[in-house]
Design a protein around this motif. Structure first.
Motif, PDB file in Angstrom:
ATOM      1  N   ALA A  92       1.720  12.264  -9.422  1.00  0.00           N
ATOM      2  CA  ALA A  92       1.226  13.618  -9.158  1.00  0.00           C
ATOM      3  C   ALA A  92       2.347  14.640  -9.315  1.00  0.00           C
ATOM      4  O   ALA A  92       2.134  15.721  -9.877  1.00  0.00           O
ATOM      5  N   ALA A  93       3.545  14.313  -8.852  1.00  0.00           N
ATOM      6  CA  ALA A  93       4.687  15.226  -8.981  1.00  0.00           C
ATOM      7  C   ALA A  93       5.008  15.466 -10.455  1.00  0.00           C
ATOM      8  O   ALA A  93       5.290  16.608 -10.860  1.00  0.00           O
ATOM      9  N   ARG A  94       4.965  14.421 -11.271  1.00  0.00           N
ATOM     10  CA  ARG A  94       5.215  14.583 -12.716  1.00  0.00           C
ATOM     11  C   ARG A  94       4.154  15.475 -13.353  1.00  0.00           C
ATOM     12  O   ARG A  94       4.449  16.310 -14.201  1.00  0.00           O
ATOM     13  N   ALA A  95       2.896  15.298 -12.933  1.00  0.00           N
ATOM     14  CA  ALA A  95       1.816  16.120 -13.475  1.00  0.00           C
ATOM     15  C   ALA A  95       2.006  17.579 -13.095  1.00  0.00           C
ATOM     16  O   ALA A  95       1.827  18.484 -13.922  1.00  0.00           O
ATOM     17  N   VAL A  96       2.395  17.841 -11.863  1.00  0.00           N
ATOM     18  CA  VAL A  96       2.643  19.217 -11.415  1.00  0.00           C
ATOM     19  C   VAL A  96       3.805  19.817 -12.193  1.00  0.00           C
ATOM     20  O   VAL A  96       3.749  20.985 -12.625  1.00  0.00           O
ATOM     21  N   GLU A  97       4.866  19.047 -12.402  1.00  0.00           N
ATOM     22  CA  GLU A  97       6.014  19.546 -13.176  1.00  0.00           C
ATOM     23  C   GLU A  97       5.607  19.870 -14.611  1.00  0.00           C
ATOM     24  O   GLU A  97       6.029  20.884 -15.172  1.00  0.00           O
ATOM     25  N   ALA A  98       4.772  19.027 -15.220  1.00  0.00           N
ATOM     26  CA  ALA A  98       4.305  19.274 -16.586  1.00  0.00           C
ATOM     27  C   ALA A  98       3.466  20.543 -16.636  1.00  0.00           C
ATOM     28  O   ALA A  98       3.614  21.360 -17.561  1.00  0.00           O
ATOM     29  N   LEU A  99       2.603  20.730 -15.643  1.00  0.00           N
ATOM     30  CA  LEU A  99       1.799  21.955 -15.589  1.00  0.00           C
ATOM     31  C   LEU A  99       2.679  23.188 -15.401  1.00  0.00           C
ATOM     32  O   LEU A  99       2.452  24.228 -16.031  1.00  0.00           O
ATOM     33  N   GLN A 150       0.830  -1.200   0.000  1.00  0.00           N
ATOM     34  CA  GLN A 150       0.000   0.000   0.000  1.00  0.00           C
ATOM     35  C   GLN A 150       0.867   1.254   0.000  1.00  0.00           C
ATOM     36  O   GLN A 150       0.557   2.226  -0.680  1.00  0.00           O
ATOM     37  N   GLN A 151       1.953   1.235   0.763  1.00  0.00           N
ATOM     38  CA  GLN A 151       2.859   2.387   0.800  1.00  0.00           C
ATOM     39  C   GLN A 151       3.508   2.597  -0.564  1.00  0.00           C
ATOM     40  O   GLN A 151       3.627   3.726  -1.024  1.00  0.00           O
ATOM     41  N   LEU A 152       3.911   1.503  -1.219  1.00  0.00           N
ATOM     42  CA  LEU A 152       4.493   1.618  -2.553  1.00  0.00           C
ATOM     43  C   LEU A 152       3.483   2.187  -3.536  1.00  0.00           C
ATOM     44  O   LEU A 152       3.831   3.002  -4.396  1.00  0.00           O
ATOM     45  N   ALA A 153       2.234   1.783  -3.423  1.00  0.00           N
ATOM     46  CA  ALA A 153       1.194   2.310  -4.306  1.00  0.00           C
ATOM     47  C   ALA A 153       1.027   3.802  -4.076  1.00  0.00           C
ATOM     48  O   ALA A 153       0.892   4.572  -5.027  1.00  0.00           O
ATOM     49  N   LEU A 154       1.050   4.235  -2.806  1.00  0.00           N
ATOM     50  CA  LEU A 154       0.950   5.659  -2.505  1.00  0.00           C
ATOM     51  C   LEU A 154       2.158   6.413  -3.048  1.00  0.00           C
ATOM     52  O   LEU A 154       2.028   7.509  -3.594  1.00  0.00           O
ATOM     53  N   ASP A 155       3.343   5.811  -2.909  1.00  0.00           N
ATOM     54  CA  ASP A 155       4.558   6.437  -3.438  1.00  0.00           C
ATOM     55  C   ASP A 155       4.456   6.601  -4.948  1.00  0.00           C
ATOM     56  O   ASP A 155       4.841   7.634  -5.495  1.00  0.00           O
ATOM     57  N   ASP A 156       3.918   5.590  -5.644  1.00  0.00           N
ATOM     58  CA  ASP A 156       3.732   5.668  -7.093  1.00  0.00           C
ATOM     59  C   ASP A 156       2.748   6.781  -7.447  1.00  0.00           C
ATOM     60  O   ASP A 156       2.952   7.527  -8.406  1.00  0.00           O
ATOM     61  N   GLU A 157       1.657   6.886  -6.660  1.00  0.00           N
ATOM     62  CA  GLU A 157       0.684   7.949  -6.900  1.00  0.00           C
ATOM     63  C   GLU A 157       1.316   9.314  -6.676  1.00  0.00           C
ATOM     64  O   GLU A 157       1.082  10.246  -7.437  1.00  0.00           O
ATOM     65  N   ASP A 158       2.139   9.439  -5.617  1.00  0.00           N
ATOM     66  CA  ASP A 158       2.827  10.700  -5.340  1.00  0.00           C
ATOM     67  C   ASP A 158       3.761  11.064  -6.481  1.00  0.00           C
ATOM     68  O   ASP A 158       3.855  12.223  -6.878  1.00  0.00           O
TER      69      ASP A 158
END
Length: 111
Positions: free
Chosen positions: A86-93, A75-83
């Motif tokens: 999200a970080a890549r999406a913020v960088e693209a924006l 579950q922690q790894l899944a959250l890390d992947d989601e984070d």
């Protein structure tokens, strides 16, 4: 087919197994033996069956804890992947905003 004898809780158990699996079975038997000794130390006078029952319960408890820990890590790894996503999406924006800002600056205040 190989034959081996395992000693658990003071008793010998002859077994057949696939060739080459004798050492692995001996290792598993040693894990059970340790738990059986623990059961006998904590509750003297146990019958053989109850000693093996407690050994099995101790091992099942450890297995259950390890499974819970593994699920928590997944579950922690899944959250890390989601984070990370999200970080890549913020960088693209942020990159898009910078491009728009550069375009507006290049057009000047009159545009």
């Amino acid at each position: 087919m190989a034959e081996t004898t395992l000693q658990i809780a003071g008793r010998h158990y002859p077994l057949r197994c696939r060739d080459g699996e004798e050492a692995h079975l001996a290792h598993l038997a040693s894990l059970i033996e340790r738990k059986a000794r623990l059961a006998q130390q904590n509750t003297p006078g146990l019958t053989e069956v109850r000693t093996l029952l407690f050994a099995a319960l101790f091992l099942a408890d450890e297995l259950n804890d390890l499974k819970r820990e593994a699920i928590g890590r997944q579950q922690q790894l899944a959250l890390d992947d989601e984070d990370e996503a999200a970080a890549r999406a913020v960088e693209a924006l942020a990159a898009r905003i910078e491009k728009l800002s550069d375009r507006l600056a290049a057009q000047g205040p009159d545009a």
